[in-house]
Design an enzyme around this catalytic site. Structure first.
Site, mmCIF file in Angstrom:
data_model
loop_
_atom_site.group_PDB
_atom_site.id
_atom_site.type_symbol
_atom_site.label_atom_id
_atom_site.label_comp_id
_atom_site.label_asym_id
_atom_site.label_seq_id
_atom_site.Cartn_x
_atom_site.Cartn_y
_atom_site.Cartn_z
ATOM 1 N N GLY A 54 0.827 -1.204 0.000
ATOM 2 C CA GLY A 54 0.000 0.000 0.000
ATOM 3 C C GLY A 54 0.864 1.258 0.000
ATOM 4 N N LEU A 64 1.245 3.735 2.261
ATOM 5 C CA LEU A 64 2.009 4.023 3.475
ATOM 6 C C LEU A 64 3.062 2.942 3.719
ATOM 7 C CD1 LEU A 64 2.481 5.860 5.887
ATOM 8 C CD2 LEU A 64 0.683 4.623 7.123
ATOM 9 N N ASP A 107 -2.791 -12.575 5.650
ATOM 10 C CA ASP A 107 -4.115 -12.229 5.123
ATOM 11 C C ASP A 107 -5.037 -11.832 6.278
ATOM 12 O OD1 ASP A 107 -6.455 -11.920 3.808
ATOM 13 O OD2 ASP A 107 -6.619 -13.999 3.104
ATOM 14 N N ALA A 156 -5.464 -1.956 5.255
ATOM 15 C CA ALA A 156 -6.858 -1.575 5.499
ATOM 16 C C ALA A 156 -7.674 -1.810 4.240
ATOM 17 C CB ALA A 156 -6.936 -0.094 5.888
ATOM 18 N N TYR A 157 -8.983 -1.881 4.425
ATOM 19 C CA TYR A 157 -9.897 -1.848 3.278
ATOM 20 C C TYR A 157 -10.127 -0.365 3.005
ATOM 21 C CZ TYR A 157 -13.797 -2.923 0.207
ATOM 22 O OH TYR A 157 -14.618 -3.039 -0.894
ATOM 23 N N THR A 158 -9.545 0.163 1.912
ATOM 24 C CA THR A 158 -9.550 1.615 1.703
ATOM 25 C C THR A 158 -10.442 2.080 0.544
ATOM 26 O OG1 THR A 158 -7.564 1.373 0.357
ATOM 27 C CG2 THR A 158 -7.223 1.968 2.656
ATOM 28 N N ASP A 204 -9.653 10.544 8.989
ATOM 29 C CA ASP A 204 -10.501 11.712 9.287
ATOM 30 C C ASP A 204 -11.974 11.401 8.987
ATOM 31 O OD1 ASP A 204 -9.855 11.521 6.536
ATOM 32 O OD2 ASP A 204 -10.350 13.626 6.199
ATOM 33 N N TYR A 227 -17.033 2.907 5.304
ATOM 34 C CA TYR A 227 -15.581 2.905 5.534
ATOM 35 C C TYR A 227 -15.268 3.562 6.885
ATOM 36 C CZ TYR A 227 -10.749 4.628 5.086
ATOM 37 O OH TYR A 227 -9.436 4.948 5.319
ATOM 38 N N TRP A 270 -6.592 12.246 3.416
ATOM 39 C CA TRP A 270 -6.265 12.518 2.010
ATOM 40 C C TRP A 270 -4.833 12.070 1.657
ATOM 41 C CZ3 TRP A 270 -8.455 17.905 0.147
ATOM 42 C CH2 TRP A 270 -9.791 18.021 0.551
HETATM 43 N N1 LIG Z 1 -5.714 6.660 1.295
HETATM 44 C C1 LIG Z 1 -6.252 7.664 1.985
HETATM 45 O O1 LIG Z 1 -6.655 8.696 1.438
HETATM 46 C C2 LIG Z 1 -6.392 7.540 3.480
HETATM 47 C C3 LIG Z 1 -6.970 8.590 4.189
HETATM 48 C C4 LIG Z 1 -7.091 8.487 5.577
HETATM 49 C C5 LIG Z 1 -6.636 7.356 6.217
HETATM 50 N N2 LIG Z 1 -6.092 6.331 5.509
HETATM 51 C C6 LIG Z 1 -5.627 5.142 6.231
HETATM 52 O O2 LIG Z 1 -4.221 5.075 6.097
HETATM 53 C C7 LIG Z 1 -3.799 3.711 6.085
HETATM 54 C C8 LIG Z 1 -2.902 3.471 4.889
HETATM 55 O O3 LIG Z 1 -3.640 3.780 3.711
HETATM 56 P P1 LIG Z 1 -3.042 3.584 2.257
HETATM 57 O O4 LIG Z 1 -3.519 4.711 1.422
HETATM 58 O O5 LIG Z 1 -1.595 3.288 2.347
HETATM 59 O O6 LIG Z 1 -3.845 2.303 1.806
HETATM 60 P P2 LIG Z 1 -3.652 1.426 0.503
HETATM 61 O O7 LIG Z 1 -2.651 2.016 -0.404
HETATM 62 O O8 LIG Z 1 -5.000 1.113 -0.011
HETATM 63 O O9 LIG Z 1 -3.007 0.109 1.111
HETATM 64 C C9 LIG Z 1 -3.736 -0.734 1.944
HETATM 65 C C10 LIG Z 1 -3.047 -2.055 1.938
HETATM 66 O O10 LIG Z 1 -3.860 -2.945 2.733
HETATM 67 C C11 LIG Z 1 -3.758 -4.197 2.127
HETATM 68 N N3 LIG Z 1 -4.874 -5.080 2.424
HETATM 69 C C12 LIG Z 1 -6.167 -4.936 2.063
HETATM 70 N N4 LIG Z 1 -6.867 -6.027 2.409
HETATM 71 C C13 LIG Z 1 -5.982 -6.877 3.005
HETATM 72 C C14 LIG Z 1 -6.097 -8.165 3.560
HETATM 73 N N5 LIG Z 1 -7.225 -8.846 3.538
HETATM 74 N N6 LIG Z 1 -4.998 -8.736 4.101
HETATM 75 C C15 LIG Z 1 -3.807 -8.077 4.105
HETATM 76 N N7 LIG Z 1 -3.635 -6.861 3.565
HETATM 77 C C16 LIG Z 1 -4.712 -6.272 3.020
HETATM 78 C C17 LIG Z 1 -3.743 -3.934 0.632
HETATM 79 O O11 LIG Z 1 -3.173 -5.046 0.001
HETATM 80 P P3 LIG Z 1 -3.197 -5.224 -1.595
HETATM 81 O O12 LIG Z 1 -2.119 -4.318 -2.088
HETATM 82 O O13 LIG Z 1 -2.899 -6.664 -1.788
HETATM 83 O O14 LIG Z 1 -4.570 -4.829 -2.040
HETATM 84 C C18 LIG Z 1 -2.911 -2.670 0.543
HETATM 85 O O15 LIG Z 1 -1.556 -2.954 0.265
HETATM 86 C C19 LIG Z 1 -5.072 2.874 6.124
HETATM 87 O O16 LIG Z 1 -5.326 2.505 7.443
HETATM 88 C C20 LIG Z 1 -6.148 3.833 5.662
HETATM 89 O O17 LIG Z 1 -7.403 3.505 6.197
HETATM 90 C C21 LIG Z 1 -5.938 6.408 4.145
#
Ligand SMILES: NC(=O)c1ccc[n+]([C@@H]2O[C@H](COP(=O)([O-])OP(=O)(O)OC[C@H]3O[C@@H](n4cnc5c(N)ncnc54)[C@H](OP(=O)(O)O)[C@@H]3O)[C@@H](O)[C@H]2O)c1
Length: 298
Positions: free
Chosen positions: A10, A12, A38, A62-64, A104, A127, A153
């Protein structure tokens, strides 16, 4: 410390890995993808931690998919809540510290002022609801040793995010319509990753039985989605124009909060962090994305 980072594919997870690879290592890191750990099954989580031992878990997985979560509630709840509860139980019983990332989107956006960690949460979409349940599970299981960092964001050089989407659309369209009534703060994943690495080195984090707490982290400043897109287009020297629209004119499956700027005072004071402005970080990120000659360096 032996440190596990989940969500290694992901935004981060990749940003933290990149920083760790570039810096002098004072800890041992293991980065796991979905294939290795998993989170969609509690038994696979249990099995993994029976054979792997850590001092700290940084849960970036996370499920994003915010809109998809409206139709896949069970899946979102499993990853953002049930798996987090299981990780917290394992962390508690094995004396493992936990840093968990939240959002947020736990807020409804109606405060009209920056949100503090102590403000009431009231998510508008599935979400946000599942992420809030994950936070609450941690706080009820782990009275100590857990840190929840809400961010907003998030974008990076990797994967699908607002910056990548705007750059892609700007090459296909002559004008973009972007919502101007959703206000927040962009967060460069590398900055959040560096903040986490600074935090885990600090004496304040490494105290025995640190009380579990929520913190807010984003870049500094605020903007609308429209302002954010406008700055992306400016830096990339894109030819296309941009027009502000209202949320009502861009219907999405998940409702989004209107204003979720968060106060970073708590995290920056406690851990002595210097937080960079969103415009400065965006420029840094985009310089790493494209060939420098196409970018506006101002
Ligand atoms: N993106 C945003 O705008 C945002 C905003 C606020 C907060 N956040 C929070 O910040 C954190 C990091 O976000 P991010 O943007 O880095 O998220 P991301 O790029 O969507 O990455 C999430 C990762 O979680 C993995 N994942 C999903 N389902 C899984 C499962 N069943 N088992 C193991 N791994 C699994 C995904 O794996 P795959 O690569 O295999 O799909 C992906 O690599 C999360 O907690 C998110 O909720 C994000």
């Amino acid at each position: 410390m032996f440190i596990l980072v989940t969500g290694a594919n992901g935004q981060l997870g990749k940003s933290i890995k990149n920083l760790v690879d570039q810096q002098k290592k004072s800890h041992s890191f293991v980065f796991v993808t979905r294939d290795q750990l998993d989170l969609s099954s509690t038994s696979s989580i249990q099995n993994y931690f029976e054979t792997h031992k850590f001092d700290l878990i940084i849960n970036c997985a996370a499920y994003t998919l915010v809109d998809n979560a409206e139709n896949y509630q069970e899946e979102a709840d499993m990853i953002n809540h049930i798996a987090v509860m299981k990780i917290a139980e394992i962390a508690k019983s094995n004396n493992i510290k936990l840093i968990h990332i939240s959002t947020d989107f736990v807020f409804d956006g109606l405060k009209h002022k920056p949100y503090f960690e102590s403000d009431a949460s009231s998510p508008l979409n599935i979400y946000g609801k599942t992420k809030l349940k994950g936070e609450n599970a941690i706080l009820s299981i782990m009275k100590f040793n857990a840190m929840i960092i809400r961010t907003s964001w998030l974008y990076s050089e990797y994967g699908n995010n607002f910056v990548a989407t705007i750059l892609r659309l700007s090459q296909k369209s002559s004008n973009l319509n972007i919502v101007s009534d959703q206000i927040g703060t962009p967060t460069f994943a590398r900055d959040l990753g560096q903040a986490i690495l600074d935090i885990i080195k600090s004496d304040k984090f490494n105290v025995f039985k640190k009380k579990s707490e929520i913190y807010h982290y984003s870049n500094e400043g605020k903007c609308s989605r429209y302002d954010f897109a406008k700055e992306i287009l400016r830096i990339s020297n894109a030819k296309c124009t941009i027009s502000p629209i209202n949320t009502e004119d861009y219907p999405t499956a998940a409702k989004r909060p209107k204003l979720t700027v968060m106060s970073k005072e708590k995290i920056s004071k406690e851990f002595d962090l210097k937080i960079i402005s969103w415009k400065e970080s965006l420029k840094y990120c985009m310089n790493n994305l494209s060939t420098p000659s196409t970018l506006n360096k101002d």
